[in-house]
Design a protein around this motif. Sequence first.
Motif, PDB file in Angstrom:
ATOM      1  N   GLY A   1       0.624  -1.215   0.475  1.00 38.87           N
ATOM      2  CA  GLY A   1       0.211   0.242   0.227  1.00 38.87           C
ATOM      3  C   GLY A   1       0.767   1.082   0.069  1.00 38.87           C
ATOM      4  O   GLY A   1       0.400   2.883  -1.101  1.00 38.87           O
ATOM      5  N   CYS A   2       2.132   1.012   1.094  1.00 45.10           N
ATOM      6  CA  CYS A   2       2.794   2.124   0.990  1.00 45.10           C
ATOM      7  C   CYS A   2       3.283   2.674  -0.699  1.00 45.10           C
ATOM      8  O   CYS A   2       3.642   3.578  -0.615  1.00 45.10           O
ATOM      9  N   MET A   3       4.030   1.280  -0.667  1.00 49.40           N
ATOM     10  CA  MET A   3       4.855   1.359  -1.824  1.00 49.40           C
ATOM     11  C   MET A   3       3.843   1.546  -3.289  1.00 49.40           C
ATOM     12  O   MET A   3       4.578   3.202  -4.719  1.00 49.40           O
ATOM     13  N   ALA A   4       2.484   1.714  -3.502  1.00 51.79           N
ATOM     14  CA  ALA A   4       1.761   2.104  -4.724  1.00 51.79           C
ATOM     15  C   ALA A   4       1.105   3.552  -4.233  1.00 51.79           C
ATOM     16  O   ALA A   4       1.043   4.531  -5.051  1.00 51.79           O
ATOM     17  N   LEU A   5       1.444   3.763  -3.100  1.00 52.38           N
ATOM     18  CA  LEU A   5       1.665   5.715  -2.967  1.00 52.38           C
ATOM     19  C   LEU A   5       2.367   6.324  -2.912  1.00 52.38           C
ATOM     20  O   LEU A   5       2.389   7.439  -4.088  1.00 52.38           O
TER      21      LEU A   5
END
Length: 352
Positions: free
Chosen positions: A147-151
Amino acid sequence: MPESFRVRQLAGMFDVPLENKLTHKFQVQLPSLDDDWQIGMIVGDSGSGKSTVAKAAYGKRLVQRLSWKRDQALIDGFPADIQTRTITHTLTTVGLSSPIAWCQPYGRLSTGQQFRADVARGMLSPGKVIAFDEFTSVVDRAAARFGCMALRRAIDRGQLSKKLVAVTCHRDVIDWLRPDWVLDMNDGQLTRRCLRQGQLDLAIHRCSRELWPLFAPHHYLDGQLNPAARCWVGLVEGKPAVFAATLNNFRKHHLRVSRLVTLPTYQGVGLGGRMLDELAGLLTEEGATHVNISGSHPAVIAHCNRSTKWQFKKLLKTGRQRSGMYRDNPHWKISTGRAVATFRYASPAEVC
């Protein structure tokens, strides 16, 4: 300090200097909202004062979890003045790219999907900054990581413009989110950071159709898989992450990618696009002269439009009509009623 008889009684019993012990003073530095940054982080152990400092700095822009109506579709949980296209684009960029999930109530989603939905709505809220308290605290670390990488990926591409501050006790988020600054409440130090994102290894293998049931619920059309399909799986750290299927496109050496599905945990970090590119390249090396993909999903269309490896061929605004062999086989699923874009993979020689 709360005043009561019992509080004073306990203070007397244990000789506790309440005025000193119950008062915490913080003197820290935070970057201005006018400075050039997009992601900040306030990190520290429980009780270190993270939320206190964030509340003082960002006031009502500090949220923990957003409120969603129990029986309302997720897509309807966004403000009415925001266009549907903007909402779906934002959901896709943060890695919640399933139209099936968009039509479900928030409460039916996994915690990882809920986390991404909260981030998407926060990024579309008024104002120039949104601060999330207890960032990633309620999701497992795999969901938090991707999720953090996508953001971060969406922000690096300029797809999200709002400033975001993550308030968390989880230091692993630093490497995944790559914040522009970090305030460490354990020592009160503010540091500027510029971390490079590590490349995820994607291993692609032929597989049996027995893996399809794992991916079928997340396909945006239906769960059917043509009996003649050749199946492929993309593994991340040894675990299934992406599935693709190919079919003969009615002519020798002409193939089409009929299924491309990324599991929710891994959405938003570009694995579907990498799977598509590398699989098309492999099929071309094996002798395919045409590799096509047709679809309506915004993530697939966006990837093919950006990539030099795919050439736009045509757009059917109302989908394929039943004619020829499609009319003779009414049980075949076609795209009547929805816009479909078709792209063809360009071999390295064609790109050059």
